[in-house]
Motif scaffolding. Structure first.
Motif, PDB file in Angstrom:
ATOM      1  N   LYS A  67       0.852  -1.186   0.000  1.00 34.09           N
ATOM      2  CA  LYS A  67       0.000   0.000   0.000  1.00 34.09           C
ATOM      3  C   LYS A  67       0.886   1.233   0.000  1.00 34.09           C
ATOM      4  O   LYS A  67       1.787   1.353   0.825  1.00 34.09           O
ATOM      5  CB  LYS A  67      -0.888   0.043   1.250  1.00 34.09           C
ATOM      6  CG  LYS A  67      -1.982  -0.954   1.279  1.00 34.09           C
ATOM      7  CD  LYS A  67      -2.812  -0.756   2.545  1.00 34.09           C
ATOM      8  CE  LYS A  67      -3.881  -1.793   2.671  1.00 34.09           C
ATOM      9  NZ  LYS A  67      -4.618  -1.652   3.930  1.00 34.09           N
ATOM     10  N   GLU A  68       0.630   2.133  -0.915  1.00 28.43           N
ATOM     11  CA  GLU A  68       1.370   3.386  -0.943  1.00 28.43           C
ATOM     12  C   GLU A  68       0.726   4.339   0.059  1.00 28.43           C
ATOM     13  O   GLU A  68      -0.433   4.686  -0.071  1.00 28.43           O
ATOM     14  CB  GLU A  68       1.347   3.990  -2.341  1.00 28.43           C
ATOM     15  CG  GLU A  68       2.108   3.173  -3.358  1.00 28.43           C
ATOM     16  CD  GLU A  68       3.588   3.048  -3.040  1.00 28.43           C
ATOM     17  OE1 GLU A  68       4.178   4.009  -2.497  1.00 28.43           O
ATOM     18  OE2 GLU A  68       4.144   1.978  -3.330  1.00 28.43           O
ATOM     19  N   GLU A  69       1.488   4.722   1.055  1.00 27.82           N
ATOM     20  CA  GLU A  69       0.985   5.620   2.079  1.00 27.82           C
ATOM     21  C   GLU A  69       1.644   6.982   1.922  1.00 27.82           C
ATOM     22  O   GLU A  69       2.817   7.086   1.577  1.00 27.82           O
ATOM     23  CB  GLU A  69       1.291   5.052   3.464  1.00 27.82           C
ATOM     24  CG  GLU A  69       0.664   3.696   3.670  1.00 27.82           C
ATOM     25  CD  GLU A  69       0.042   3.550   5.024  1.00 27.82           C
ATOM     26  OE1 GLU A  69       0.103   4.504   5.817  1.00 27.82           O
ATOM     27  OE2 GLU A  69      -0.510   2.494   5.277  1.00 27.82           O
ATOM     28  N   VAL A  70       0.895   8.000   2.192  1.00 27.25           N
ATOM     29  CA  VAL A  70       1.413   9.363   2.116  1.00 27.25           C
ATOM     30  C   VAL A  70       2.238   9.621   3.376  1.00 27.25           C
ATOM     31  O   VAL A  70       1.792   9.367   4.491  1.00 27.25           O
ATOM     32  CB  VAL A  70       0.254  10.370   2.002  1.00 27.25           C
ATOM     33  CG1 VAL A  70       0.773  11.786   1.944  1.00 27.25           C
ATOM     34  CG2 VAL A  70      -0.609  10.044   0.795  1.00 27.25           C
ATOM     35  N   SER A  71       3.446  10.134   3.181  1.00 26.65           N
ATOM     36  CA  SER A  71       4.323  10.409   4.321  1.00 26.65           C
ATOM     37  C   SER A  71       3.794  11.600   5.116  1.00 26.65           C
ATOM     38  O   SER A  71       2.995  12.402   4.620  1.00 26.65           O
ATOM     39  CB  SER A  71       5.743  10.700   3.838  1.00 26.65           C
ATOM     40  OG  SER A  71       5.777  11.930   3.150  1.00 26.65           O
ATOM     41  N   ASP A  72       4.275  11.723   6.339  1.00 23.89           N
ATOM     42  CA  ASP A  72       3.889  12.858   7.177  1.00 23.89           C
ATOM     43  C   ASP A  72       4.313  14.173   6.531  1.00 23.89           C
ATOM     44  O   ASP A  72       3.621  15.185   6.635  1.00 23.89           O
ATOM     45  CB  ASP A  72       4.501  12.733   8.571  1.00 23.89           C
ATOM     46  CG  ASP A  72       3.870  11.605   9.367  1.00 23.89           C
ATOM     47  OD1 ASP A  72       2.739  11.204   9.027  1.00 23.89           O
ATOM     48  OD2 ASP A  72       4.504  11.140  10.328  1.00 23.89           O
ATOM     49  N   PHE A  73       5.465  14.165   5.862  1.00 27.46           N
ATOM     50  CA  PHE A  73       5.933  15.370   5.192  1.00 27.46           C
ATOM     51  C   PHE A  73       4.984  15.770   4.063  1.00 27.46           C
ATOM     52  O   PHE A  73       4.653  16.950   3.909  1.00 27.46           O
ATOM     53  CB  PHE A  73       7.343  15.147   4.648  1.00 27.46           C
ATOM     54  CG  PHE A  73       7.892  16.342   3.931  1.00 27.46           C
ATOM     55  CD1 PHE A  73       8.235  17.489   4.633  1.00 27.46           C
ATOM     56  CD2 PHE A  73       8.053  16.326   2.556  1.00 27.46           C
ATOM     57  CE1 PHE A  73       8.733  18.595   3.966  1.00 27.46           C
ATOM     58  CE2 PHE A  73       8.545  17.427   1.886  1.00 27.46           C
ATOM     59  CZ  PHE A  73       8.893  18.563   2.593  1.00 27.46           C
ATOM     60  N   GLU A  74       4.535  14.798   3.279  1.00 28.56           N
ATOM     61  CA  GLU A  74       3.587  15.092   2.182  1.00 28.56           C
ATOM     62  C   GLU A  74       2.266  15.611   2.734  1.00 28.56           C
ATOM     63  O   GLU A  74       1.672  16.523   2.166  1.00 28.56           O
ATOM     64  CB  GLU A  74       3.357  13.850   1.330  1.00 28.56           C
ATOM     65  CG  GLU A  74       4.573  13.424   0.518  1.00 28.56           C
ATOM     66  CD  GLU A  74       4.976  14.461  -0.509  1.00 28.56           C
ATOM     67  OE1 GLU A  74       4.106  15.156  -1.062  1.00 28.56           O
ATOM     68  OE2 GLU A  74       6.183  14.595  -0.752  1.00 28.56           O
ATOM     69  N   LYS A  75       1.817  15.056   3.844  1.00 32.62           N
ATOM     70  CA  LYS A  75       0.577  15.545   4.474  1.00 32.62           C
ATOM     71  C   LYS A  75       0.742  16.996   4.922  1.00 32.62           C
ATOM     72  O   LYS A  75      -0.150  17.818   4.766  1.00 32.62           O
ATOM     73  CB  LYS A  75       0.212  14.672   5.675  1.00 32.62           C
ATOM     74  CG  LYS A  75      -0.270  13.296   5.306  1.00 32.62           C
ATOM     75  CD  LYS A  75      -0.551  12.478   6.556  1.00 32.62           C
ATOM     76  CE  LYS A  75      -0.860  11.058   6.228  1.00 32.62           C
ATOM     77  NZ  LYS A  75      -1.006  10.238   7.449  1.00 32.62           N
ATOM     78  N   PHE A  76       1.907  17.292   5.483  1.00 33.69           N
ATOM     79  CA  PHE A  76       2.203  18.654   5.925  1.00 33.69           C
ATOM     80  C   PHE A  76       2.210  19.613   4.737  1.00 33.69           C
ATOM     81  O   PHE A  76       1.669  20.720   4.804  1.00 33.69           O
ATOM     82  CB  PHE A  76       3.545  18.682   6.665  1.00 33.69           C
ATOM     83  CG  PHE A  76       3.966  20.054   7.063  1.00 33.69           C
ATOM     84  CD1 PHE A  76       3.389  20.679   8.161  1.00 33.69           C
ATOM     85  CD2 PHE A  76       4.951  20.724   6.361  1.00 33.69           C
ATOM     86  CE1 PHE A  76       3.782  21.949   8.538  1.00 33.69           C
ATOM     87  CE2 PHE A  76       5.352  21.996   6.724  1.00 33.69           C
ATOM     88  CZ  PHE A  76       4.771  22.606   7.827  1.00 33.69           C
ATOM     89  N   LYS A  77       2.830  19.193   3.631  1.00 37.63           N
ATOM     90  CA  LYS A  77       2.889  20.045   2.440  1.00 37.63           C
ATOM     91  C   LYS A  77       1.504  20.312   1.880  1.00 37.63           C
ATOM     92  O   LYS A  77       1.210  21.407   1.423  1.00 37.63           O
ATOM     93  CB  LYS A  77       3.741  19.377   1.363  1.00 37.63           C
ATOM     94  CG  LYS A  77       5.209  19.578   1.551  1.00 37.63           C
ATOM     95  CD  LYS A  77       6.107  18.959   0.509  1.00 37.63           C
ATOM     96  CE  LYS A  77       5.536  18.720  -0.834  1.00 37.63           C
ATOM     97  NZ  LYS A  77       6.456  18.088  -1.792  1.00 37.63           N
ATOM     98  N   GLU A  78       0.626  19.312   1.913  1.00 42.35           N
ATOM     99  CA  GLU A  78      -0.736  19.484   1.380  1.00 42.35           C
ATOM    100  C   GLU A  78      -1.529  20.479   2.223  1.00 42.35           C
ATOM    101  O   GLU A  78      -2.382  21.180   1.702  1.00 42.35           O
ATOM    102  CB  GLU A  78      -1.439  18.142   1.321  1.00 42.35           C
ATOM    103  CG  GLU A  78      -0.927  17.245   0.232  1.00 42.35           C
ATOM    104  CD  GLU A  78      -1.577  15.871   0.265  1.00 42.35           C
ATOM    105  OE1 GLU A  78      -2.537  15.674   1.044  1.00 42.35           O
ATOM    106  OE2 GLU A  78      -1.137  15.010  -0.486  1.00 42.35           O
ATOM    107  N   LYS A  79      -1.271  20.518   3.528  1.00 38.72           N
ATOM    108  CA  LYS A  79      -1.984  21.453   4.404  1.00 38.72           C
ATOM    109  C   LYS A  79      -1.634  22.901   4.092  1.00 38.72           C
ATOM    110  O   LYS A  79      -2.453  23.783   4.193  1.00 38.72           O
ATOM    111  CB  LYS A  79      -1.643  21.174   5.866  1.00 38.72           C
ATOM    112  CG  LYS A  79      -2.501  20.145   6.514  1.00 38.72           C
ATOM    113  CD  LYS A  79      -2.284  20.239   8.002  1.00 38.72           C
ATOM    114  CE  LYS A  79      -2.241  18.895   8.626  1.00 38.72           C
ATOM    115  NZ  LYS A  79      -2.002  18.990  10.075  1.00 38.72           N
ATOM    116  N   ASN A  80      -0.359  23.117   3.781  1.00 38.19           N
ATOM    117  CA  ASN A  80       0.134  24.497   3.592  1.00 38.19           C
ATOM    118  C   ASN A  80       0.070  24.930   2.187  1.00 38.19           C
ATOM    119  O   ASN A  80       0.097  24.650   1.206  1.00 38.19           O
ATOM    120  CB  ASN A  80       1.552  24.639   4.130  1.00 38.19           C
ATOM    121  CG  ASN A  80       1.546  24.445   5.634  1.00 38.19           C
ATOM    122  OD1 ASN A  80       0.594  24.784   6.289  1.00 38.19           O
ATOM    123  ND2 ASN A  80       2.618  23.881   6.149  1.00 38.19           N
TER     124      ASN A  80
END
Length: 80
Positions: A67-80
């Motif tokens: 399963k390809e999971e979104v990293s915490d860094f990618e989640k952070f980038k999407e928020k900002n």
């Protein structure tokens, strides 16, 4: 850690099945186990430890296909 192995089989039709292999399978080799399974249905996904009972530090490698999971860094980038 020598423990029984729990495997969840998820089939293409949406049904699932759980097999449990006893801890004795680690008797010959404590690092690797090979086992062949024959199923009457087409398997779409295999999960190790579906009930989260293993002492596992990396649960991201317990599923096939991976399963390809979104990293915490990618989640952070999407928020900002």
């Amino acid at each position: 850690l020598v423990m029984p192995v729990t495997i969840e089989w998820i089939y293409k039709d949406g049904s699932s099945e759980i097999d449990t292999l006893p801890a004795e399978i680690w008797r010959r080799n404590e690092y690797e186990v090979k086992r062949t399974f024959v199923k009457s249905k087409e398997v779409s996904q295999v999960n190790l430890d579906p009930n989260f009972e293993f002492a596992d530090t990396n649960m991201n490698n317990n599923t096939f296909p991976k399963k390809e999971e979104v990293s915490d860094f990618e989640k952070f980038k999407e928020k900002n």
